[in-house]
Design an enzyme around this catalytic site. Structure first.
Site, PDB file in Angstrom:
ATOM      1  N   GLU A 146      -0.905  23.847 -23.417  1.00 64.20           N
ATOM      2  CA  GLU A 146       0.196  24.664 -23.770  1.00 64.20           C
ATOM      3  C   GLU A 146       0.285  26.140 -23.034  1.00 64.20           C
ATOM      4  O   GLU A 146       1.196  26.652 -22.332  1.00 64.20           O
ATOM      5  CB  GLU A 146       0.609  25.003 -25.237  1.00 64.20           C
ATOM      6  CG  GLU A 146       0.859  23.659 -25.794  1.00 64.20           C
ATOM      7  CD  GLU A 146       0.773  23.562 -27.400  1.00 64.20           C
ATOM      8  OE1 GLU A 146       0.436  24.682 -28.115  1.00 64.20           O
ATOM      9  OE2 GLU A 146       0.967  22.382 -27.823  1.00 64.20           O
ATOM     10  N   ASP A 168      -0.237  32.745 -28.601  1.00 65.41           N
ATOM     11  CA  ASP A 168       0.702  31.761 -28.921  1.00 65.41           C
ATOM     12  C   ASP A 168       0.852  31.621 -30.385  1.00 65.41           C
ATOM     13  O   ASP A 168      -0.095  31.191 -31.232  1.00 65.41           O
ATOM     14  CB  ASP A 168       0.291  30.321 -28.555  1.00 65.41           C
ATOM     15  CG  ASP A 168       1.746  29.333 -28.695  1.00 65.41           C
ATOM     16  OD1 ASP A 168       2.367  29.518 -29.553  1.00 65.41           O
ATOM     17  OD2 ASP A 168       1.473  28.240 -28.071  1.00 65.41           O
TER      18      ASP A 168
HETATM   19  P1  ADP Z   1       5.457  25.409 -32.983  1.00 65.37           P
HETATM   20  O1  ADP Z   1       4.895  25.815 -31.768  1.00 65.37           O
HETATM   21  O2  ADP Z   1       4.493  25.551 -34.045  1.00 65.37           O
HETATM   22  O3  ADP Z   1       6.139  24.107 -32.957  1.00 65.37           O
HETATM   23  P2  ADP Z   1       7.530  27.657 -32.659  1.00 65.37           P
HETATM   24  O4  ADP Z   1       6.843  28.174 -31.543  1.00 65.37           O
HETATM   25  O5  ADP Z   1       8.807  26.905 -32.520  1.00 65.37           O
HETATM   26  O6  ADP Z   1       6.645  26.660 -33.237  1.00 65.37           O
HETATM   27  O7  ADP Z   1       7.505  28.793 -34.008  1.00 65.37           O
HETATM   28  C1  ADP Z   1       7.975  28.525 -35.005  1.00 65.37           C
HETATM   29  C2  ADP Z   1       7.938  29.646 -35.601  1.00 65.37           C
HETATM   30  O8  ADP Z   1       8.418  30.532 -35.197  1.00 65.37           O
HETATM   31  C3  ADP Z   1       8.459  29.537 -37.168  1.00 65.37           C
HETATM   32  O9  ADP Z   1       7.515  30.009 -38.121  1.00 65.37           O
HETATM   33  C4  ADP Z   1       9.613  30.184 -37.021  1.00 65.37           C
HETATM   34  O10 ADP Z   1      10.200  30.906 -38.455  1.00 65.37           O
HETATM   35  C5  ADP Z   1       9.408  31.625 -36.240  1.00 65.37           C
HETATM   36  N1  ADP Z   1      10.600  32.160 -35.916  1.00 65.37           N
HETATM   37  C6  ADP Z   1      11.577  31.669 -35.218  1.00 65.37           C
HETATM   38  N2  ADP Z   1      12.240  32.525 -34.510  1.00 65.37           N
HETATM   39  C7  ADP Z   1      11.784  33.725 -35.164  1.00 65.37           C
HETATM   40  C8  ADP Z   1      12.257  35.152 -35.157  1.00 65.37           C
HETATM   41  N3  ADP Z   1      13.630  35.488 -34.738  1.00 65.37           N
HETATM   42  N4  ADP Z   1      11.644  35.994 -35.770  1.00 65.37           N
HETATM   43  C9  ADP Z   1      10.437  35.504 -36.454  1.00 65.37           C
HETATM   44  N5  ADP Z   1      10.007  34.356 -36.622  1.00 65.37           N
HETATM   45  C10 ADP Z   1      10.669  33.384 -35.949  1.00 65.37           C
HETATM   46 MG    MG Z   2       4.170  25.958 -29.919  1.00 60.05          MG
END
Ligand code: ADP
Ligand code: MG
Length: 485
Positions: A146, A168
């Site tokens: 990643e 990340d």
């Molecule tokens: P993963 O890599 O674990 O699949 P993501 O990169 O999609 O996850 O991140 C998901 C997280 O980001 C969740 O905890 C979500 O609540 C948080 N998140 C998404 N948008 C926002 C935002 N605008 N502010 C704060 N946290 C956010």
């Molecule tokens: Mg991710």
């Protein structure tokens, strides 16, 4: 050559991107969303995935699977509605949905993909990810890390050498990686992280705070009602996201979750400031420092040596996280505006797909192994064969011998770690090389070879150089520093 899409198969969200005239573009799903929740639900109407499954989580959590990525490469089985499913089958359902949606959107069958995994994923986890792709009808042309994908997404046009740190913070995990970019080469220098820290923890903390408020107001702990937990967490997540853009969030919590009692129809209202939210979650923020310092020290770098910091993962949208990155590395080093943090990995995977499809000519990818690998020698001493942070793919060998006269077999105990004593390192596997012809101690020559391929998969072989006898295994390197707090 047909199109190779990029897929970030995340713990919380899955994102798909493709290359349009050399530029990565996010593919929306059938619901029009750019992010597809990595959730699968078994319902009366059949298996559903994505946001529909996420909605089901509130109603029917027992038959809803979230965060399956944490189970990849384990022997865990999901027992649902009379069926038994492996983690890769569940992940395969998510991949099938996103690849199917992408095919509909692009108007062609999608059969090839680059899928990303965390840098610390071991062999089994990488293999399971590949199998999930195959189950979804995809040829997984490459598994890439990643952070490397994130660097690709940001590094394409860069000419000068850059030392880049990738932070990340996703829904449930925190990964730190240090990479060197330059002259079309991307090298991962070090990785660290905390597999138990993510945006969910911020939600949980706030949900607990809201529950306390409800209890103060009503005298009843809402968490006594299990169905209140996902509701409060969803409300908390909403407030958290609001506070990334606004300084205040008005929170409105419906009571009477079971539709009973004196509170049905009543609401608890609260106004939460960003400052209060940050105070409440300060202990979580602090936990970002440890793995960051570890990665820097592994790479032999100081914060000042970092040229750029890439913020990846939806949770890095939180202003406090960005502020901490600014404090640690300086404002001018943070690049975060060009690509959405939760889309950057998929974008990089699409670029890697383009590289493999021959759309770019002069880009090479280099990764490293996060921990030293070696075998046990006499007296429980660890003998390194591949040092930590060695570029992969790599093949290294060393010659070993017997410890006693006429010893007929040797045990090859494969280990991972940095300690000199075998017992302090992680055991990855063990196998025997037998039928060694009688010889005095120290005379037989046993060549042990460690080979890590482009996908990060490790194979160990031992050959008796006198007879040509060979034994080998495929073993699984483990997470470098799972939880540094
Ligand atoms: P993963 O890599 O674990 O699949 P993501 O990169 O999609 O996850 O991140 C998901 C997280 O980001 C969740 O905890 C979500 O609540 C948080 N998140 C998404 N948008 C926002 C935002 N605008 N502010 C704060 N946290 C956010
Ligand atoms: Mg991710």
């Amino acid at each position: 050559m047909s199109r190779i899409i990029g897929i970030d198969l995340g713990t919380t969200n899955t994102v798909v991107a493709f290359l349009d005239s050399g530029c990565p573009v996010i593919v929306p799903n059938a619901e029009g969303g750019r992010l597809t929740p990595s959730v699968v639900a078994f319902t009366d109407g059949g298996v559903v995935t994505g946001s529909e499954a996420l909605r089901n989580a509130g109603v029917n959590p027992e038959e809803t699977i979230a965060s399956v990525k944490r189970r990849m490469g384990t022997s865990h089985r999901f027992h649902l509605r009379g069926g038994i499913y492996t983690p890769q089958e569940i992940s395969g359902m998510i991949l099938q949905k996103v690849a199917g949606d992408a095919g509909t959107y692009l108007g062609e069958r999608i059969d090839k993909a680059v899928i990303t995994v965390p840098a610390y994923f071991n062999n089994e986890q990488r293999e399971a990810t590949r199998e999930a792709g195959v189950m979804a009808g995809l040829e997984v042309v490459r598994i890439i890390n990643e952070p490397t994908a994130a660097a690709l997404a940001y590094g394409l046009d860069k000419e000068e050498i850059h030392t880049v740190l990738v932070w990340d913070l996703g829904g449930g995990t925190f990964d730190v990686s240090i990479l060197e970019l330059g002259q079309g080469v991307f090298e991962v220098r070090a990785v660290s992280g905390d597999t138990r820290l993510g945006g969910d923890d911020w939600d949980q903390r706030l949900a607990g705070h809201l529950a306390g408020m409800i209890e103060t107001e009503t005298g009843i702990d809402p968490f006594l009602d299990k169905s209140a937990v996902p509701i409060l967490k969803r409300i908390a997540e909403g407030a958290k996201k609001t506070l990334s853009d606004a300084l205040l969030s008005d929170i409105d919590i419906p009571l009477g979750f079971r539709g009973e009692g004196n509170f049905a129809g009543r609401n608890v209202r609260a106004r939460l400031s960003r400052e209060e939210f940050e105070a409440l979650t300060a202990p979580l923020l602090k936990r970002l420092a440890g793995p960051t310092i570890q990665a820097l020290s592994d790479a032999g770098l100081r914060p000042i040596d970092i040229d750029r910091v890439i913020l990846v993962g939806g949770a890095t949208r939180m202003p406090a996280v960005r502020e901490l990155a600014r404090q640690m590395f300086g404002d001018s080093k943070i690049c975060h505006d060009r690509i959405n943090p939760d889309e950057v990995v998929a974008a990089g995977a699409a670029i890697q797909g383009g590289i493999l499809a021959g759309e770019f000519s002069d880009l090479v990818l280099v990764d490293v192994t996060p921990l030293s690998l070696g075998i046990e020698t006499q007296g429980g001493v660890f003998a390194r064969i591949i040092d930590r942070n060695t570029r992969i793919p790599v093949s290294r060998n060393k010659i070993f011998t017997t410890a006693a006269d006429d010893q007929a077999s040797v045990s090859i105990h494969v280990l991972q770690g940095e300690k000199d004593a075998v017992s302090d390192n992680m055991s990855l596997g063990i196998f025997d090389l037998a039928d060694i012809p009688p010889a005095p101690q120290g005379e037989p020559k046993i060549e042990v070879t460690f080979n890590i391929d482009v996908n990060g998969i490790l194979r160990v072989s031992a050959v008796d150089l006198h007879t040509g006898n060979e034994q080998k295994i495929e073993v699984a390197p483990l997470h470098p520093s799972a939880s540094i707090e």
